[in-house]
Scaffold this active site. Structure first.
Site, PDB file in Angstrom:
ATOM      1  N   ASP A 123       0.804  -1.229   0.000  1.00  0.00           N
ATOM      2  CA  ASP A 123       0.000   0.000   0.000  1.00  0.00           C
ATOM      3  C   ASP A 123       0.839   1.283   0.000  1.00  0.00           C
ATOM      4  O   ASP A 123       0.332   2.357  -0.311  1.00  0.00           O
ATOM      5  CB  ASP A 123      -0.916   0.032   1.235  1.00  0.00           C
ATOM      6  CG  ASP A 123      -2.007  -1.017   1.167  1.00  0.00           C
ATOM      7  OD1 ASP A 123      -2.155  -1.658   0.111  1.00  0.00           O
ATOM      8  OD2 ASP A 123      -2.719  -1.200   2.177  1.00  0.00           O
ATOM      9  N   GLU A 218      -9.519  -0.265  -3.466  1.00  0.00           N
ATOM     10  CA  GLU A 218     -10.524  -1.023  -2.708  1.00  0.00           C
ATOM     11  C   GLU A 218     -11.152  -0.211  -1.573  1.00  0.00           C
ATOM     12  O   GLU A 218     -12.268  -0.479  -1.156  1.00  0.00           O
ATOM     13  CB  GLU A 218      -9.908  -2.306  -2.143  1.00  0.00           C
ATOM     14  CG  GLU A 218      -8.786  -2.036  -1.176  1.00  0.00           C
ATOM     15  CD  GLU A 218      -8.127  -3.278  -0.626  1.00  0.00           C
ATOM     16  OE1 GLU A 218      -8.674  -4.374  -0.746  1.00  0.00           O
ATOM     17  OE2 GLU A 218      -7.029  -3.119  -0.052  1.00  0.00           O
ATOM     18  N   HIS A 268      -5.261 -10.407  -4.513  1.00  0.00           N
ATOM     19  CA  HIS A 268      -3.965 -10.851  -4.003  1.00  0.00           C
ATOM     20  C   HIS A 268      -2.938 -11.151  -5.094  1.00  0.00           C
ATOM     21  O   HIS A 268      -1.768 -11.377  -4.776  1.00  0.00           O
ATOM     22  CB  HIS A 268      -4.167 -12.060  -3.084  1.00  0.00           C
ATOM     23  CG  HIS A 268      -4.911 -11.682  -1.837  1.00  0.00           C
ATOM     24  ND1 HIS A 268      -6.273 -11.546  -1.811  1.00  0.00           N
ATOM     25  CD2 HIS A 268      -4.472 -11.352  -0.608  1.00  0.00           C
ATOM     26  CE1 HIS A 268      -6.647 -11.163  -0.601  1.00  0.00           C
ATOM     27  NE2 HIS A 268      -5.574 -11.046   0.151  1.00  0.00           N
ATOM     28  N   VAL A 269      -3.374 -11.123  -6.350  1.00  0.00           N
ATOM     29  CA  VAL A 269      -2.404 -11.252  -7.456  1.00  0.00           C
ATOM     30  C   VAL A 269      -1.333 -10.162  -7.297  1.00  0.00           C
ATOM     31  O   VAL A 269      -0.161 -10.369  -7.593  1.00  0.00           O
ATOM     32  CB  VAL A 269      -3.132 -11.099  -8.813  1.00  0.00           C
ATOM     33  CG1 VAL A 269      -2.152 -10.890  -9.953  1.00  0.00           C
ATOM     34  CG2 VAL A 269      -4.002 -12.318  -9.084  1.00  0.00           C
ATOM     35  N   GLN A 270      -1.769  -8.986  -6.795  1.00  0.00           N
ATOM     36  CA  GLN A 270      -0.835  -7.859  -6.626  1.00  0.00           C
ATOM     37  C   GLN A 270       0.236  -8.127  -5.568  1.00  0.00           C
ATOM     38  O   GLN A 270       1.230  -7.426  -5.487  1.00  0.00           O
ATOM     39  CB  GLN A 270      -1.607  -6.599  -6.195  1.00  0.00           C
ATOM     40  CG  GLN A 270      -2.557  -6.102  -7.237  1.00  0.00           C
ATOM     41  CD  GLN A 270      -3.634  -5.219  -6.616  1.00  0.00           C
ATOM     42  OE1 GLN A 270      -3.505  -4.004  -6.601  1.00  0.00           O
ATOM     43  NE2 GLN A 270      -4.701  -5.810  -6.101  1.00  0.00           N
TER      44      GLN A 270
HETATM   45  O1  F6P Z   1      -1.277  -5.503   3.538  1.00  0.00           O
HETATM   46  C1  F6P Z   1      -1.930  -4.640   2.717  1.00  0.00           C
HETATM   47  C2  F6P Z   1      -3.085  -5.308   2.021  1.00  0.00           C
HETATM   48  O2  F6P Z   1      -2.631  -5.982   0.868  1.00  0.00           O
HETATM   49  C3  F6P Z   1      -4.152  -4.287   1.682  1.00  0.00           C
HETATM   50  O3  F6P Z   1      -3.905  -3.612   0.483  1.00  0.00           O
HETATM   51  C4  F6P Z   1      -5.388  -5.139   1.659  1.00  0.00           C
HETATM   52  O4  F6P Z   1      -6.520  -4.373   2.005  1.00  0.00           O
HETATM   53  C5  F6P Z   1      -5.131  -6.169   2.697  1.00  0.00           C
HETATM   54  O5  F6P Z   1      -3.739  -6.266   2.828  1.00  0.00           O
HETATM   55  C6  F6P Z   1      -5.748  -7.508   2.396  1.00  0.00           C
HETATM   56  O6  F6P Z   1      -5.529  -8.323   3.476  1.00  0.00           O
HETATM   57  P1  F6P Z   1      -5.791  -9.888   3.527  1.00  0.00           P
HETATM   58  O7  F6P Z   1      -4.645 -10.565   2.829  1.00  0.00           O
HETATM   59  O8  F6P Z   1      -5.838 -10.209   4.964  1.00  0.00           O
HETATM   60  O9  F6P Z   1      -7.074 -10.143   2.796  1.00  0.00           O
END
Ligand code: F6P
Length: 338
Positions: A123, A218, A268-270
């Protein structure tokens, strides 16, 4: 050494650098804590050797495992952490994490634990550092996705809504939006008016075949009273569980403009896969600097990037305010909106 919070490309590169610098330069004994603060509560530690980290520089994720466990919210968690530290003869803890992990690190520092932080999060929202590692990789992945969406959007003359991560801030969305030529970018820092977004898309599409890409962080929010959004759920750190704003935005766009609209949630691809060269270098610099900070006795500090130099800053400063998207950069992004 522990890795806490969401995983992030570059974690293994930091771990490798701490191990290499610690063992080679200082003759340290390094223990890897399993699954973030949970491993310190439960005394789950493994010695790490240089050989253990071979081949790990380009590998995503974290070999130590991670969790969002917060010892300050777990019954007896804080005492258990100090117990593990004492029993293991641990001289210092390197805590690699984002806002949640670093806030815990600060609390522990205040209670006397010798701790040094390393700023991790895709982030890029940690203050007093110009970059957290993982961000460059996330922007690269998001930009590549946007590039790909352009061609399919153009073929069908559609609007593509792309959701990227960024719970409180829109760094990924803003950077990927500029790099990918987004028609519109919606970020948490600037609540949007869906009617205005749709009017601008309508104007653009009214001029001919103009496929559009709308990038949505998001955590993007509509202006109060302009659009309904479902109730929030929260995790152990009090973080809102996000995801889904792109679907709501796309639904409104299609209904209000009558233009076919599709949604891609990158999710989560990112965060997966190999870090970019920039993140590998940054992570390696952070790992070396964190080890040096331990040996300098710079406890209660975090390594940070400032003017392309690695420095140490007080953890207190690092977690005080989330770093939001700079107005100058946002102004650049806005120049290209429909
Ligand atoms: O750690 C940052 C982050 O990738 C955020 O961008 C996102 O909102 C969050 O983690 C998602 O978390 P989790 O993997 O627990 O779903």
């Amino acid at each position: 050494m522990l890795t806490g919070g969401g995983d992030c490309p570059g974690l293994n590169a930091v771990i490798r650098a701490v191990v290499r610098r610690g063992i080679r330069h200082f003759d340290d004994e390094i223990l890897g804590v399993r699954d973030g603060w949970a491993g310190l509560i439960e005394n789950r530690l493994d010695p790490l050797t240089i050989d253990d980290l071979r081949g790990m520089l380009p590998r995503g994720g974290t070999v130590l495992g991670t969790s969002r466990t917060n010892p300050f919210r777990a019954d007896g968690g804080v005492e258990a952490v100090f117990d593990t530290v004492e029993r293991g003869g641990i001289d210092a803890v390197v805590a690699i994490g984002g806002e949640g992990t670093l806030s815990c690190a600060l609390e522990f520092h205040r209670k006397g634990l010798p701790v040094v932080g390393v700023p991790k999060t895709i982030d890029n929202d940690i203050g007093v550092t110009e970059r957290t590692f993982g961000f460059d990789t996330a922007v690269t992945i998001a930009t590549e996705a946007i590039d790909r969406l352009h061609t399919t959007a153009e073929s069908h003359d559609r609007i593509m809504v792309v959701e990227v991560m960024g719970r409180h801030v829109g760094h990924i969305a803003t950077h990927a939006g500029i790099a990918g030529g987004a028609t519109r970018t919606l970020i948490p820092e600037h609540p949007f008016d869906i009617a205005e977004v749709c009017d601008s898309l309508n104007r653009r599409h009214g001029k001919g075949r103009w496929a559009s890409i709308v990038v949505v962080a998001e955590g993007a929010k509509p202006k109060p009273g302009t659009m309904e959004i479902p109730e929030e759920t929260r995790d152990e750190y009090g973080h809102i569980r996000l995801g889904g704003i792109a679907n709501l935005v796309a639904e409104q766009i299609e209904r209000r403009t009558g233009i076919e609209t599709r949604v891609t949630v990158l999710g989560h691809v990112q965060r997966g896969g190999t870090p970019t060269p920039f993140d590998r270098v940054l992570s390696t610099r952070y790992g070396v600097a964190a080890t040096d900070a331990v040996h300098d006795g710079a406890f209660g500090s975090m390594v940070a990037l400032q003017s392309d130099r690695i420095v140490t800053v007080p953890l207190e400063e690092a977690v005080k305010d989330l770093k939001t998207v700079d107005d100058q950069l946002w102004d650049v992004a806005r120049q290209f909106f429909a």
